[in-house]
Design an enzyme around this catalytic site. Structure first.
Site, PDB file in Angstrom:
ATOM      1  N   LYS A   1     -21.242   3.201  34.898  1.00 49.12           N
ATOM      2  CA  LYS A   1     -21.463   1.846  34.392  1.00 49.12           C
ATOM      3  C   LYS A   1     -22.349   1.086  35.377  1.00 49.12           C
ATOM      4  CE  LYS A   1     -17.038   1.198  34.242  1.00 49.12           C
ATOM      5  NZ  LYS A   1     -15.662   0.725  34.013  1.00 49.12           N
TER       6      LYS A   1
ATOM      7  N   THR B   1     -13.657  -6.147  31.682  1.00 49.39           N
ATOM      8  CA  THR B   1     -14.692  -5.333  31.031  1.00 49.39           C
ATOM      9  C   THR B   1     -14.418  -3.837  31.144  1.00 49.39           C
ATOM     10  OG1 THR B   1     -16.018  -5.566  33.043  1.00 49.39           O
ATOM     11  CG2 THR B   1     -16.549  -7.020  31.212  1.00 49.39           C
ATOM     12  N   GLY B   2     -14.007  -3.378  32.331  1.00 53.65           N
ATOM     13  CA  GLY B   2     -13.787  -1.945  32.520  1.00 53.65           C
ATOM     14  C   GLY B   2     -12.647  -1.414  31.683  1.00 53.65           C
ATOM     15  N   CYS B   3     -11.537  -2.139  31.674  1.00 53.19           N
ATOM     16  CA  CYS B   3     -10.384  -1.738  30.860  1.00 53.19           C
ATOM     17  C   CYS B   3     -10.764  -1.716  29.388  1.00 53.19           C
ATOM     18  CB  CYS B   3      -9.226  -2.705  31.066  1.00 53.19           C
ATOM     19  SG  CYS B   3      -8.707  -2.942  32.777  1.00 53.19           S
TER      20      CYS B   3
END
Length: 266
Positions: free
Chosen positions: A176, A212-214
């Protein structure tokens, strides 16, 4: 009787502010039309300004939650998030080894506010035990450095980062690149070592990006549970999280969350 939606299990920590962790995972799964289930690994006292406290659950509690869901209900995809200690990482890796479903590993190392969520002593377990179980691993650039020592400064460095993460055994890796200074685009790289998919989306001028990552990892798991191939699941997840970032809203005095329900707003 309505048909049963696909089943997705998240194994992660709780965010009391509701923007990340288990809460973000379940909101994402609902928004994407799958049935979300959960194994809680830790409780955090957390708000828009950061993490004030972390309490891990006992290994026995994590194992019991997982077995209760997997043995009775079943799962069609699993997403892992915050696994704070080596003991939790190894326990979850063992459980995944008995589960015939795709696995998305989000190797959570630090929170959006810079708070550590993974013990240094657990890194070897992530590399040796957890990443080999992953259908897709989804590290951000800080987590790439934490796991591999590779520092991504330019877009071209993402290939080197991907090779380093793939060396630990996941089938695919999604690097990412949201933290790269790439102007108007947020660039990610998905690869299995043979094929590459560069995913680009408009970069929103919005500081409210907690979770955002989750959210991305849960969206990928939701796509895999629906039977999508990895590239298509990741592409759809990227589109969903891009919209959620654009609709992120202020909450409290610090960094607000992305909007998991953005597609349902007027």
């Amino acid at each position: 009787m309505t048909s049963r939606p696909p089943l997705v299990l998240t194994v992660a920590g709780s965010d009391s502010g509701g923007g990340a962790g288990i809460q973000a995972d379940l909101k994402t799964m609902l928004a994407l039309g799958v049935h979300g289930m959960s194994v809680l690994t830790a409780v955090t006292a957390q708000n828009s300004r950061g993490v004030q406290g972390v309490w891990e659950l006992p290994v026995e509690a994590v194992r019991a939650q997982y077995r209760a869901v997997a043995d009775d209900i079943g799962v069609q995809a699993v997403k892992t998030g915050m696994l704070a200690s080596a003991a939790l990482v190894e326990t979850v890796a063992d459980l995944l080894g008995d589960t015939a479903a795709p696995v998305v590993v989000d190797p959570v190392g630090v929170s959006k506010h810079g708070d550590s969520l993974l013990a240094e002593s657990a890194l070897d377990s992530v590399r040796a035990k957890l990443l080999p179980r992953a259908t897709v691993a989804t590290p951000n650039l800080d987590e790439v450095t934490q796991l591999t020592g590779v520092h991504v400064v330019h877009e071209s460095d993402m290939r080197v980062a991907a090779e380093a993460v793939l060396s630990y055994g996941p089938r695919w890796v999604l690097i990412k690149g949201g933290h790269l200074p790439t102007g108007q685009e947020a660039v990610d790289l998905l690869t299995d070592g043979s094929e590459e998919h560069w995913l680009r989306a408009p970069r929103h001028d919005n500081r409210h990006t907690h979770g955002t990552g989750c959210t991305l990892a849960s969206a990928v798991a939701s796509g895999l549970a629906k039977g999508l191939p990895v590239p298509e699941a990741v592409r759809e997840a990227k589109a969903y999280v891009t919209g959620a970032i654009g609709a992120g809203f202020a909450l409290g005095a610090g960094i607000g969350p992305v909007d998991h329900g953005w597609r349902f707003r007027d």
